[in-house]
Write an enzyme that holds these catalytic residues in place. Structure first.
Site, short mmCIF file in Angstrom:
data_model
loop_
_atom_site.label_atom_id
_atom_site.label_comp_id
_atom_site.label_asym_id
_atom_site.label_seq_id
_atom_site.Cartn_x
_atom_site.Cartn_y
_atom_site.Cartn_z
N ASP A 249 0.87 -1.17 0.00
CA ASP A 249 0.00 0.00 0.00
C ASP A 249 0.91 1.23 0.00
O ASP A 249 2.13 1.13 0.21
CB ASP A 249 -0.94 -0.02 1.21
CG ASP A 249 -2.25 0.72 0.93
OD1 ASP A 249 -2.26 1.61 0.05
OD2 ASP A 249 -3.25 0.42 1.59
N GLU B 72 -17.28 9.89 5.59
CA GLU B 72 -16.72 8.55 5.74
C GLU B 72 -15.78 8.28 4.57
O GLU B 72 -16.12 8.51 3.41
CB GLU B 72 -17.81 7.48 5.83
CG GLU B 72 -18.76 7.41 4.68
CD GLU B 72 -19.77 6.26 4.81
OE1 GLU B 72 -19.62 5.41 5.71
OE2 GLU B 72 -20.70 6.23 4.00
#
Length: 720
Positions: free
Chosen positions: A248, A460
């Site tokens: 990542d 979110e």
């Protein structure tokens, strides 16, 4: 399985070509190719390539492309075929954009064919901000949808991949977002193998996914991008994964800055590469030359990593003559076409979940309406259409615009935002609730009120995203933010019929609405055509067919601590309390009846069993229903009934169809404390219906699934 993966001789040929190319490189050149910004090597005829591209629900971050519903909305369709169709559409646009951009020498970030999607993490806690990137809380549903999405992206050509998909984030990753760079997710072997790994295994073993991305966090003490257990023992060892692994983004520096398992960047890159990480999203792998000089990594290990990377590029046809790859013919004119927009709208329509429809308020009949009120902070909110990891649409249709377009001049539409998303007023000098009187006026004038509420990607999302207002993208609770519930109460108390349209990527505790609002639609983040789709559902052009891929809880108080990765008490599989709205639940405008289900046998064998059932549309509208099959091991300490098979059926009024579903032996297996999948002797109940067999679903629907019983005579271990 992906046809390219089946043709092992072809893959071996690409690997041989890749090795021949890599062996001509210097160490410096090899290391340079392990960064996501891989530079050109002109002397070897290697063009520059940027590995970083996104396609979670459409080609992202590089100009105009179709924005499909966010992944959680795609999951709500419960439709494997549709997921492959969407994946194929995305890869068509990806190839079209790549071919055009390459022709102008544009090899920038987000311009390649290596898409870092899908996200098959398990949405174990509704507070997690990135949960809307996933296919929900169930390992089986996530696996089946993920497989077909990968097959859509990678294609079915015998020689070349259309695009390269990536299963992320491996593994045991679902928040908290603000701790992910230092967090240690601790899990038992049982939970690891029963919940967190099945979807990754399915994408590797069944879909032939080309890449896997490691997660930021540690799992049981090991940083995921440098985990011998995850990357070596499981991924490459047990599963035989032959593709490449990417970190990542900037996760490698977390080894020494957050996880504190290494002393600095040289040790961190050595740990990552020795554990099986081939590509660095970031720039830290530049230290690999020093790591080789210090004897921490061998050049042979570097070579193998680069061979894997170039094998992927060979599979994508990047070193063939122009026109030799069939996908070279996909032009930019296949991006954002009318056909793509139709597919986008139809996908959004099929993702909508009807949670409540008291008195059959829906669908609305426009011939009986003079004025319609559309209120709420999500009524005209483009951000609530797209979620995150989104592209740029040529046109966005909000819910308000969709209703206005649908009704035209026949019905007057009156609109008000009513309240901000999370603040208590629009104007700083005003009193709180400064638009409530406007809403009162609309309620007084209109025949029906459509309240558009929920969340958007400003509330979110991922840690570090600009605009996340709460907890680095995670939710502090499950409530409607700000003054939204007060606005909803105002509308209900007006006495006019109210329809609540929720746009969100996660579950909300809409207890007041469940009790007082006659009709509720869950629309997710429905994509650029979402408003048009929701309008067509509201007014009955299509019947809703979506099912919840997540549990709607009554409150966050019911949940274990967010940092607790034990599955006990989480999701429909392990929760003890009743849900507000359960996983697998969703209503329709028509009615379906299932005939008596029957199995191919009552005793389990290694072949599993087949299950047949007829489905009839006994209502008055065309519709699609999802046949769901759940399995429960009838002994102490086992999970609740778990989804193990599903199929989608489209039926006209009065039409009847028989479907057959297969339950492999693995559908009856549970993991022991070592992680081994075991079928224990004893009785198993198979439930066949249109929902899970919990009490709450039966109460909401008015009927329960059928029950069938099968028996295992002996213990069977390591069931796959």
């Amino acid at each position: 399985m992906n046809e390219l993966m089946q043709n092992r001789a072809q893959v071996a040929c690409y690997r041989q070509r890749a090795r021949a190319l890599v062996e001509q490189m210097t160490l410096h050149e090899k290391v340079s190719q392990m960064l996501h910004t891989a530079p050109a090597i002109p002397r070897l005829g290697i063009p520059a390539y940027n590995w970083w591209n996104e396609a979670l629900h459409g080609v992202a971050r590089a100009g105009v492309a179709t924005i499909f519903p966010q992944a959680i909305g795609l999951a709500a369709t419960f439709d494997e075929d549709l997921l492959e169709t969407v994946g194929d559409a995305i890869s068509t646009e990806g190839r079209g954009k790549y071919n055009m951009q390459r022709s102008f020498g544009d090899r920038d970030i987000y311009k390649g064919l290596t898409f870092w999607a899908p996200n098959v993490n398990i949405f174990r806690d509704p507070r997690w901000g990135r949960g809307h990137e996933t296919y929900g809380e169930d390992p089986y549903l996530t696996s089946r949808l993920g497989i077909r999405f990968v097959q859509g992206l990678q294609g079915h050509d015998a020689r070349y991949m259309k695009c390269a998909a990536c299963a992320k984030h491996f593994a045991v990753h679902s928040g908290p977002e603000d701790q992910r760079h230092s967090f240690n997710a601790q899990t038992t072997q049982k939970d690891l193998w029963e919940t967190y790994l099945p979807a990754f295994r399915a994408l590797v073993k069944e879909a032939g996914v080309e890449a896997v991305m490691g997660a930021y966090n540690r799992t049981n003490g090991e940083p995921c991008c440098g985990s011998k257990t995850l990357l070596g023992d499981i991924l490459r060892g047990q599963w035989g994964f032959e593709g490449h692994v990417t970190s990542d983004c900037w996760a490698i520096k977390d080894f020494h800055e957050g996880h504190m398992v290494t002393d600095g960047p040289v040790e961190s890159v050595a740990l990552a590469v020795n554990s099986g990480c081939d590509l660095n999203c970031g720039n830290l792998f530049a230290y690999l030359e020093q790591a080789v000089q210090e004897g921490l990594v061998s050049e042979d290990t570097i070579t193998e990593a680069v061979v894997r990377l170039f094998t992927t590029r060979m599979k994508l046809g990047m070193f063939e003559e122009e026109g030799a790859v069939p996908y070279d013919s996909i032009g930019y004119d296949q991006v954002d076409t009318p056909a793509m927009r139709r597919l986008n709208r139809e996908t959004a329509e099929r993702s909508v979940v009807l949670l409540k429809n008291q008195g059959n308020l829906l669908p609305l009949d426009k011939t009986r309406l003079k004025k319609v009120g559309v209120i709420g902070p999500n009524a005209d909110n483009r951000r609530a259409l797209v979620g995150n990891y989104e592209g740029t649409a040529s046109r966005y249709v909000t819910v308000l615009e969709g209703i206005q377009d649908y009704l035209g001049d026949e019905v007057q539409v009156m609109a008000s935002q009513g309240c901000p998303m999370y603040e208590d007023r629009f104007q700083g000098l005003a009193q709180p609730d400064d638009r409530f009187s406007e809403v009162r006026g609309i309620c007084q004038e209109c025949d029906v009120i459509i309240a558009c509420m929920g969340l958007d990607s400003g509330l979110e999302g991922e840690d570090g995203d600009q605009g996340n207002q709460f907890a680095s993208g995670d939710k502090p609770n499950l409530d409607l933010p700000g003054r939204q519930e007060a606005l909803l109460r105002l509308a209900v108390e007006s006495g006019k019929p109210v329809v609540l349209v929720l746009l969100s990527g996660s579950a909300l505790a809409v207890n007041y609405a469940a009790e007082h609002v006659p009709a509720i639609l869950q629309g997710w983040y429905p994509g650029a055509q979402g408003g048009a789709a929701i309008a067509r559902v509201l007014f009955g052009e299509v019947s809703p067919e979506g099912k919840l891929p997540i549990t709607f809880y009554h409150s966050a108080e019911e949940l274990p601590p967010f940092t607790d990765y034990s599955m006990q008490g989480r999701t429909y599989r392990y929760m003890a309390q009743e849900a507000l709205y359960p996983f697998g639940y969703g209503l329709s405008y028509t009615s379906f009846r299932l005939g008596p289900a029957r199995t191919s046998g009552s005793e389990l064998t290694e072949a599993g069993l087949d299950l047949a059932v007829s489905v009839e549309n006994v209502g008055a509208r065309l519709g699609r229903e999802t046949v769901q099959v759940y399995v429960k091991a009838e002994r102490a300490g086992t999970p609740n009934p778990q989804l193990k098979a599903l199929t989608k059926v489209a039926l006209r009024p009065g039409q009847k169809q028989e479907v057959t579903l297969h339950l492999p032996l693995s559908a009856f297996a549970l993991c022991d404390e070592t992680g081994a999948a075991v079928v224990e002797p004893g009785r198993y109940t198979v439930y066949v219906g249109t929902s899970q067999p919990d009490r709450r679903s039966a109460a909401l629907l008015g009927f329960a699934p059928q029950r069938l019983s099968v028996t295992a005579k002996e213990r069977m271990v390591n069931v796959q």
